[in-house]
Design an enzyme around this catalytic site. Structure first.
Site, PDB file in Angstrom:
ATOM      1  N   GLU A   1      -3.444   1.795  -7.612  1.00 39.80           N
ATOM      2  CA  GLU A   1      -3.791   2.964  -6.799  1.00 39.80           C
ATOM      3  C   GLU A   1      -2.733   4.049  -7.016  1.00 39.80           C
ATOM      4  O   GLU A   1      -1.707   4.068  -6.327  1.00 39.80           O
ATOM      5  CB  GLU A   1      -3.803   2.583  -5.318  1.00 39.80           C
ATOM      6  CG  GLU A   1      -4.807   1.529  -4.962  1.00 39.80           C
ATOM      7  CD  GLU A   1      -5.187   1.618  -3.487  1.00 39.80           C
ATOM      8  OE1 GLU A   1      -6.341   1.916  -3.201  1.00 39.80           O
ATOM      9  OE2 GLU A   1      -4.301   1.422  -2.637  1.00 39.80           O
TER      10      GLU A   1
ATOM     11  N   HIS B   1       0.852  -1.190   0.000  1.00 42.83           N
ATOM     12  CA  HIS B   1       0.000   0.000   0.000  1.00 42.83           C
ATOM     13  C   HIS B   1       0.893   1.247   0.000  1.00 42.83           C
ATOM     14  O   HIS B   1       1.951   1.270   0.637  1.00 42.83           O
ATOM     15  CB  HIS B   1      -0.941   0.014   1.208  1.00 42.83           C
ATOM     16  CG  HIS B   1      -1.942   1.114   1.124  1.00 42.83           C
ATOM     17  ND1 HIS B   1      -1.662   2.387   1.555  1.00 42.83           N
ATOM     18  CD2 HIS B   1      -3.196   1.155   0.601  1.00 42.83           C
ATOM     19  CE1 HIS B   1      -2.714   3.159   1.309  1.00 42.83           C
ATOM     20  NE2 HIS B   1      -3.658   2.430   0.737  1.00 42.83           N
TER      21      HIS B   1
END
Ligand code: PGA
Length: 253
Positions: free
Chosen positions: A163, A91
């Site tokens: 992302e 992430h």
């Protein structure tokens, strides 16, 4: 199967997570696979609350070793034993604040897969990389390095989230759907090169400022296999609304 899930980041006590799950638990849309990624401390209680549900529970990262002298860290077998089905790796906030590099992720991936977890690998270019026109190269380096040790036979337990760093969180700008489509095509091509053409393909989700107003525009894209939502899904009503709008847009439940 459309994938849809939320990363709670560093939010919520075990009791908060359990309340959230109680509100969602009955959700079992036939066309979607749901997942929730709460903080480590909520995992065990969340697993109990999810017992019998089809919703996958995920951890926000793991260490690259199974056990050892790594004070403060949590291993893949530990989160598996706490009830996690999945682990998110790479992430943008793990990369930015905790130094999670592609090389480190490449060590975590096989350990996580060996522990029986699914791996949700997050990739995304920074604003600077996009300004320099090297977003494809950036994604290729992230993906190829992180998945270096993954075996083709394990590809069925892999998921990727695209992302872009500039699209995530407060101050992030949602990516234009056309940009997402272009990058997703690239990611699918890289995955096919790495693991061969597969049916079903390794799913690629979009994440970064997804909300009730823009989710349909992403969900409708052929290249998008799911959505990964932060802020907009941190309340059960928000989760349900974004999910319903996304599924409606692709003709699902
Ligand atoms: P956001 O978070 O939806 O709040 O932008 C997405 C993420 O960080 O995965």
């Amino acid at each position: 199967m459309f994938l849809f899930g939320s990363n709670f980041k560093m939010h919520g006590t075990p009791a908060d997570t359990e309340r959230f799950i109680r509100d969602l638990r009955a959700l079992d849309p036939p066309d979607a696979q749901l997942f929730l990624i709460p903080p480590f401390t909520s995992l065990e209680r969340a697993a109990g609350a999810l017992s019998g549900s089809t919703i996958w529970l995920g951890a926000q990262t793991v260490h690259w070793a199974k056990e050892g002298a790594f004070t403060g860290a949590i291993s893949a077998p530990m989160v598996r034993a706490a009830g996690a089905e999945l682990v998110m790796l790479g992430h943008a906030e793990q990369r930015q604040h905790f130094g999670e590099t592609d090389a480190l992720i490449s060590r975590k991936v096989p350990v996580a897969l060996d522990a029986g977890l699914r791996v949700l690998l997050c990739v995304g270019e920074t604003r600077e990389q996009r300004d320099f026109g090297v977003e494809r190269e950036a994604i290729a380096v992230q993906l190829k390095t992180a998945l270096h040790e993954a075996m083709p036979t394990q590809a069925e337990r892999l998921l990727v989230a695209y992302e872009p760093v500039w699209a995530i969180g407060e101050g992030g700008a949602p990516a234009p759907p056309q940009t997402v489509a272009t990058m997703m095509t690239w990611i699918h091509a890289l995955l096919a090169e790495r693991f061969g053409e597969r049916e079903p393909r390794v799913p690629v989700l979009y994440g970064g400022s997804v909300n009730r107003d823009n989710c349909a525009g992403y969900a409708r894209l052929d290249e998008v296999d799911g959505l990964f939502v932060g802020r907009a899904a941190w309340r059960p009503e928000g989760f349900v609304e974004v999910l319903s709008r996304a599924l409606e847009s692709i003709g699902g439940a």
